[in-house]
Write an enzyme that holds these catalytic residues in place. Structure first.
Site, PDB file in Angstrom:
ATOM      1  N   GLU A  43       0.752  -1.312   0.108  1.00 32.33           N
ATOM      2  CA  GLU A  43      -0.091  -0.029   0.037  1.00 32.33           C
ATOM      3  C   GLU A  43       0.837   1.198  -0.128  1.00 32.33           C
ATOM      4  O   GLU A  43       1.686   1.174   0.659  1.00 32.33           O
ATOM      5  CB  GLU A  43      -0.879   0.094   1.267  1.00 32.33           C
ATOM      6  CG  GLU A  43      -2.168  -0.869   1.282  1.00 32.33           C
ATOM      7  CD  GLU A  43      -3.031  -0.427   2.721  1.00 32.33           C
ATOM      8  OE1 GLU A  43      -2.909   0.774   3.163  1.00 32.33           O
ATOM      9  OE2 GLU A  43      -3.867  -1.234   2.681  1.00 32.33           O
TER      10      GLU A  43
ATOM     11  N   GLU B 201     -13.595   4.722  -1.089  1.00 30.75           N
ATOM     12  CA  GLU B 201     -14.678   4.160  -0.024  1.00 30.75           C
ATOM     13  C   GLU B 201     -15.469   4.897   0.912  1.00 30.75           C
ATOM     14  O   GLU B 201     -14.787   5.403   1.922  1.00 30.75           O
ATOM     15  CB  GLU B 201     -13.771   2.660   0.497  1.00 30.75           C
ATOM     16  CG  GLU B 201     -12.940   1.978  -0.411  1.00 30.75           C
ATOM     17  CD  GLU B 201     -12.124   0.887   0.457  1.00 30.75           C
ATOM     18  OE1 GLU B 201     -12.594   0.056   0.984  1.00 30.75           O
ATOM     19  OE2 GLU B 201     -10.840   1.204   0.315  1.00 30.75           O
TER      20      GLU B 201
ATOM     21  N   LYS C 162     -15.515   4.220   5.133  1.00 33.59           N
ATOM     22  CA  LYS C 162     -14.142   4.157   6.035  1.00 33.59           C
ATOM     23  C   LYS C 162     -14.124   5.560   6.914  1.00 33.59           C
ATOM     24  O   LYS C 162     -15.022   6.409   6.472  1.00 33.59           O
ATOM     25  CB  LYS C 162     -12.988   4.222   5.173  1.00 33.59           C
ATOM     26  CG  LYS C 162     -12.957   2.940   4.310  1.00 33.59           C
ATOM     27  CD  LYS C 162     -11.463   2.752   3.743  1.00 33.59           C
ATOM     28  CE  LYS C 162     -10.514   2.078   4.747  1.00 33.59           C
ATOM     29  NZ  LYS C 162      -9.296   2.063   4.254  1.00 33.59           N
TER      30      LYS C 162
ATOM     31  N   GLU D 299      -9.879   8.887   5.071  1.00 33.97           N
ATOM     32  CA  GLU D 299      -9.621   7.585   4.607  1.00 33.97           C
ATOM     33  C   GLU D 299     -10.720   7.289   3.330  1.00 33.97           C
ATOM     34  O   GLU D 299     -10.366   6.228   2.932  1.00 33.97           O
ATOM     35  CB  GLU D 299     -10.035   6.598   5.772  1.00 33.97           C
ATOM     36  CG  GLU D 299      -8.927   6.362   6.889  1.00 33.97           C
ATOM     37  CD  GLU D 299      -7.592   5.914   6.338  1.00 33.97           C
ATOM     38  OE1 GLU D 299      -7.626   5.075   5.643  1.00 33.97           O
ATOM     39  OE2 GLU D 299      -6.644   6.617   6.842  1.00 33.97           O
TER      40      GLU D 299
END
Length: 339
Positions: A262, A311, A314, A319
């Protein structure tokens, strides 16, 4: 070199950077914590259209694995954290996990299985001690299923590094060595597997923007920022990865390859979070991985961008904004993956 007017117009119209990654495998993380994401079929088709040949998923999602069959897109698949203790204490659970989630999908190009995500004994005291044994049990189950080509590892966070500056001083936190790091390194050496770790220059910059120059974090520094003996660093990503290399050397794992599972840059929600900065980081990142690092020159560094798509479930807010694409599969910026 002078471009033709046609070439010039094409570059303006597309506004796309094509990145040739030589032998480095570059990919994206496909997270699913969103209630507005398109179905896996459309997202895997998105990956095909954009030449994304490598992805990472955080659990063996059946709908995603079904769509990956026959695509040749390689995948890192995670063993969820809440299943690790059971797999470590009961080898039969490892066998059933492999049968149900790996062997069942014979036409999926599995690359690695990661036992856990962003593990360290301080944050995960009830899970981390079981990881080395769980890794062995999953590996044994793969061997029994004649799938030994699939390597097993665990994704660790940079917090396992106790010293990271200068990079050559890199060392694992001593309290993690005996029961956690050393058994993992021993397993990786024995099975010829790789060391998986998440590396985020963004957080180093955001936590101290006064002392961490933005251009150093974005790969745009015009000169050397850190001199570390014979090694010279113009970007923070290389410095962080080389601190991992140095830590592995000190722990007897000099031969182990590092894979960055990541990294990335958010487009909203925090300090320095813009679409422009995200594009600059990720495009320059891909150029850099072909060259290796100062400590490992000419050794391409396999790297995965977080995240494929925003997303919205999150937390905290930051995030939710790491995606290259919006939830409707429209790109925030044009980043082309070229194998």
């Amino acid at each position: 070199m002078k471009r033709s007017s046609k070439q010039h117009l094409m570059l303006i119209a597309i506004a796309m950077l094509c990145i040739h990654t030589a032998d480095a495998k570059t990919g994206v993380c496909y997270g699913t914590l969103g209630d507005n994401l398109l179905p896996p079929r459309q997202i895997i088709n998105l990956c095909k259209r954009h030449n994304i040949g490598n992805i990472r998923i955080y659990n063996p999602n059946p709908a995603i694995l079904k769509e990956l069959q026959g695509t040749n897109i390689s995948v890192i698949v995670g063993v969820p954290n809440d299943e690790i203790q059971g797999i470590a204490t009961d080898p039969s659970l490892a066998k059933s996990w492999v049968q149900n989630n790996i062997h069942k999908y014979q036409y999926v190009n599995f690359r690695y299985i990661s036992v856990g995500n962003e593990m360290n004994p301080s944050d995960n005291p009830n899970i981390a001690p079981y990881i080395p044994t769980a890794m062995q049990h999953i590996s044994d189950a793969l061997e029994a299923a004649r799938l030994r080509r699939i390597k097993v590892s665990a994704v660790l966070s940079m917090s396992v590094i106790g010293v990271s500056y200068p990079p050559s001083a890199g060392a694992f936190r001593p309290e993690f060595r005996e029961s956690f790091i050393d058994p993992i390194i021993k397993f990786l050496l024995k099975t010829h597997s790789v060391f998986l770790i998440d590396v985020y220059p963004y957080f180093a910059y955001a936590s101290d923007p006064t002392n961490v120059p933005l251009d150093y974090a974005l790969f745009t520094s015009k000169s050397v920022v850190v001199r570390d003996g014979a090694y010279k660093y113009q970007n923070l990503f290389h410095a962080m990865v080389d601190s991992v290399h140095a830590a592995l050397e000190k722990a007897g794992g000099a031969k182990i390859k590092v894979v960055v599972t990541e990294t990335g840059w958010p487009t909203a929600g925090g300090v320095g979070t813009t679409v422009s900065n995200a594009f600059t980081y990720n495009s320059n990142l891909f150029k850099s991985v072909t060259r290796g690092t100062p400590r490992r020159p000419r050794k391409p560094l396999d790297t995965y961008i977080f995240d494929l798509i925003d997303e919205n479930q999150k937390t905290p807010e930051l995030e939710r904004h790491w995606g290259i694409f919006l939830p409707n599969n429209v790109p925030k910026y044009h980043l082309s993956f070229t194998a």
